[in-house]
Motif scaffolding. Structure first.
Motif, PDB file in Angstrom:
ATOM      1  N   SER A   1       0.854  -0.920   0.439  1.00 27.19           N
ATOM      2  CA  SER A   1      -0.226   0.262   0.026  1.00 27.19           C
ATOM      3  C   SER A   1       1.041   0.961  -0.416  1.00 27.19           C
ATOM      4  CB  SER A   1      -1.009   0.086   1.349  1.00 27.19           C
ATOM      5  OG  SER A   1      -0.398   0.607   2.221  1.00 27.19           O
TER       6      SER A   1
ATOM      7  N   THR B   1      -0.244   7.707   0.586  1.00 22.83           N
ATOM      8  CA  THR B   1      -0.066   8.380  -0.762  1.00 22.83           C
ATOM      9  C   THR B   1       0.210  10.027  -0.021  1.00 22.83           C
ATOM     10  OG1 THR B   1      -3.075   8.432  -0.027  1.00 22.83           O
ATOM     11  CG2 THR B   1      -2.198   7.356  -1.958  1.00 22.83           C
TER      12      THR B   1
ATOM     13  N   TYR C   1       1.487   9.844  -6.337  1.00 21.31           N
ATOM     14  CA  TYR C   1       1.762   8.718  -6.819  1.00 21.31           C
ATOM     15  C   TYR C   1       1.228   7.885  -8.412  1.00 21.31           C
ATOM     16  CZ  TYR C   1      -3.136   8.021  -5.864  1.00 21.31           C
ATOM     17  OH  TYR C   1      -4.525   8.147  -5.659  1.00 21.31           O
ATOM     18  N   GLU C   2       0.469   8.787  -8.713  1.00 23.73           N
ATOM     19  CA  GLU C   2      -0.133   8.713 -10.301  1.00 23.73           C
ATOM     20  C   GLU C   2       1.151   8.621 -11.057  1.00 23.73           C
ATOM     21  OE1 GLU C   2      -3.916  10.041  -9.671  1.00 23.73           O
ATOM     22  OE2 GLU C   2      -4.720   8.175 -10.334  1.00 23.73           O
TER      23      GLU C   2
ATOM     24  N   LYS D   1      -0.639  -0.785 -13.321  1.00 25.80           N
ATOM     25  CA  LYS D   1      -1.810   0.063 -12.344  1.00 25.80           C
ATOM     26  C   LYS D   1      -1.884  -0.010 -10.891  1.00 25.80           C
ATOM     27  CE  LYS D   1      -5.061  -3.808 -12.227  1.00 25.80           C
ATOM     28  NZ  LYS D   1      -6.016  -4.368 -12.201  1.00 25.80           N
ATOM     29  N   TYR D   2      -1.970   0.561 -10.250  1.00 25.44           N
ATOM     30  CA  TYR D   2      -2.239   0.661  -8.720  1.00 25.44           C
ATOM     31  C   TYR D   2      -3.668   0.905  -8.394  1.00 25.44           C
ATOM     32  CZ  TYR D   2       2.423   3.108  -8.533  1.00 25.44           C
ATOM     33  OH  TYR D   2       3.475   3.704  -8.401  1.00 25.44           O
ATOM     34  N   ILE D   3      -4.508   0.208  -7.734  1.00 25.69           N
ATOM     35  CA  ILE D   3      -5.749   0.103  -7.371  1.00 25.69           C
ATOM     36  C   ILE D   3      -6.266   0.597  -6.504  1.00 25.69           C
ATOM     37  CG2 ILE D   3      -6.282  -2.332  -8.311  1.00 25.69           C
ATOM     38  CD1 ILE D   3      -6.600  -3.140  -5.445  1.00 25.69           C
ATOM     39  N   CYS D   4      -7.399   1.341  -5.649  1.00 31.85           N
ATOM     40  CA  CYS D   4      -7.545   1.594  -4.832  1.00 31.85           C
ATOM     41  C   CYS D   4      -9.238   0.621  -4.080  1.00 31.85           C
ATOM     42  CB  CYS D   4      -8.095   3.192  -4.905  1.00 31.85           C
ATOM     43  SG  CYS D   4      -8.699   4.344  -3.211  1.00 31.85           S
TER      44      CYS D   4
ATOM     45  N   GLU E   1      -9.913   3.713   0.308  1.00 29.13           N
ATOM     46  CA  GLU E   1      -9.461   4.463   0.420  1.00 29.13           C
ATOM     47  C   GLU E   1      -7.510   4.376   1.073  1.00 29.13           C
ATOM     48  OE1 GLU E   1     -11.091   8.045   2.576  1.00 29.13           O
ATOM     49  OE2 GLU E   1     -13.154   7.082   1.815  1.00 29.13           O
TER      50      GLU E   1
ATOM     51  N   VAL F   1      -4.498   3.519  -1.363  1.00 25.40           N
ATOM     52  CA  VAL F   1      -3.758   2.687  -2.711  1.00 25.40           C
ATOM     53  C   VAL F   1      -2.499   1.120  -2.909  1.00 25.40           C
ATOM     54  CG1 VAL F   1      -2.452   4.110  -4.958  1.00 25.40           C
ATOM     55  CG2 VAL F   1      -4.364   5.078  -3.489  1.00 25.40           C
ATOM     56  N   TRP F   2      -3.593   0.532  -3.894  1.00 22.34           N
ATOM     57  CA  TRP F   2      -2.438  -0.452  -3.904  1.00 22.34           C
ATOM     58  C   TRP F   2      -1.944  -0.897  -5.187  1.00 22.34           C
ATOM     59  CZ3 TRP F   2      -1.413  -3.333   0.899  1.00 22.34           C
ATOM     60  CH2 TRP F   2      -2.571  -3.044   1.654  1.00 22.34           C
ATOM     61  N   ARG F   3      -0.085  -1.746  -4.881  1.00 21.60           N
ATOM     62  CA  ARG F   3      -0.101  -2.365  -5.860  1.00 21.60           C
ATOM     63  C   ARG F   3       1.095  -3.379  -5.774  1.00 21.60           C
ATOM     64  NH1 ARG F   3       4.066   1.883  -5.643  1.00 21.60           N
ATOM     65  NH2 ARG F   3       5.306   1.841  -3.234  1.00 21.60           N
TER      66      ARG F   3
END
Ligand code: GN1
Ligand code: MG
Length: 339
Positions: free
Chosen positions: A50, A53, A59-60, A89-92, A95, A97-99
């Motif tokens: 995670s 943020t 982070y994007e 990709k990163y996913i949320c 709330e 954010v994970w990769r």
């Protein structure tokens, strides 16, 4: 975290798989990292992480930087692993954010440098990274952490923290603050050099735990932790290598009087780096490498001290006054580098 929560996140990357086990990896000071085992048959390991943020708000853009650099490294035939987020990709989830990253097989991560051969290996890996990116235009990369290694900014942040610090912490740090104030020349020189030297794609966190080693051969295998990848100068990477590797007891070491830089390790870092980066560096860059270790130690000392005065709001701590110990550790290292 429970297995069921981990599974919910991992399903977004591998919808048809089950996580059968996971463990916490507590090495970083900022993000939260897990090693997850997926699949009952043909079990495979991955890294799930995670992102903090608050510390990496862009982070994007950081992900875009990673992809750009990955493409260039692949094009240039970079010979080390450079694990990047699965599916780019990163996913949320809730709330957060994970990769996920592939797990580098048969690799081992060291918190502290074992010997000069290991320092040489990591520096060779970094040198090849610079060599592979020598024609890459660093202007394409976003500055995801503005002023990250800007000494004047770090010094200003320290002064802000002094204004709001708790009296007891300020009192503890009083003498050291006075001593740091006398080191302005080093801070100015570092910023001046950074303004003059060529801008390159810089890792910005080249500590030993961000290189993975082969369990059997002890050769460097991979370079990891790409959140700080952005434009900068070579001083940030070699400086941080010197800061973290030459301090063989490590930045968490509490018996401060024993902390000092190992000069042989510094020689091995520079030799290893120059062996693989070829003639990528200008004479001015080469001339500043030793100085960068001194400057980065002072900057990191200021960063830990600032966080101590800010009641530990940035770096993770596990015991009271840990940031004060880290501060003193970096100061001792700086003093030994200063000679
Ligand atoms: C932080 O989280 P970690 O350990 O990868 C920090 C580095 C410091 C380091 C000190 C974004 O890195 O700059 O050198 O702690 N990263 C950020 O251990 O602030
Ligand atoms: Mg890092």
């Amino acid at each position: 975290m429970e297995l069921v929560q981990i599974n919910k996140i991992v399903k977004q990357f591998f919808p048809n798989e089950e996580v059968i086990a996971f463990s916490v990896n507590d090495k970083g000071l900022i993000n939260q990292t897990f090693v997850v085992s997926i699949g009952k048959i043909n079990t495979k390991q991955f890294i799930l992480q995670s992102i903090n943020t608050a510390i990496f708000p862009l982070y994007e853009k950081g992900l875009e930087n990673t992809i750009l650099v990955k493409n260039e490294l692949q094009k240039q035939g970079f010979s080390f692993s450079f694990p990047t987020p699965i599916d780019d990709k990163y996913i949320c989830v809730d709330e957060v954010v994970w990769r996920m990253f592939p797990y580098v097989k048969d690799s081992i991560c060291y918190e502290k440098v074992k010997d000069k051969a290991q320092a040489f290996e990591a520096a060779k890996c970094l040198g090849e990274f610079y060599y592979s990116l020598k024609d890459f235009d660093a202007k394409q990369l976003y500055v995801t952490l503005p002023k990250f290694h800007n000494a004047a900014f770090r010094f200003a942040e320290l002064n802000k923290a002094i204004q709001t610090a708790a009296p007891s912490r300020l009192n503890t740090a009083k003498q050291l603050i006075a001593a740091i104030n006398k080191e302005q020349d080093v801070l100015h020189k570092f910023d001046e050099l950074n303004a003059e030297l060529p801008k390159r794609a810089v890792h910005f966190d080249a500590k030993i735990s961000n290189f993975l080693f082969d369990k059997k051969t002890n050769k460097a295998k991979a370079i990891i932790d790409l959140d700080t990848l952005m434009p900068g100068t070579v001083l940030s990477d070699i400086g941080d290598m010197i800061r973290t590797y030459s301090n063989i007891l490590g930045e968490e070491y509490q018996a401060i009087t024993l902390v000092k830089a190992d000069t042989e390790i510094i020689e091995h870092i520079i030799a290893g780096f120059l062996a693989t980066c070829g003639n990528t560096l200008s004479a001015a860059e080469k001339d500043s490498l030793v100085f960068s270790g001194k400057a980065l130690s002072l900057i990191q000392c200021i960063r830990f001290l600032t966080d101590y005065l800010n009641n530990d709001s940035y770096f993770k701590t596990v015991y009271p006054d840990q940031n004060w110990v880290r501060t003193q550790n970096q100061w001792a290292l700086y003093c030994s580098l200063k000679g």
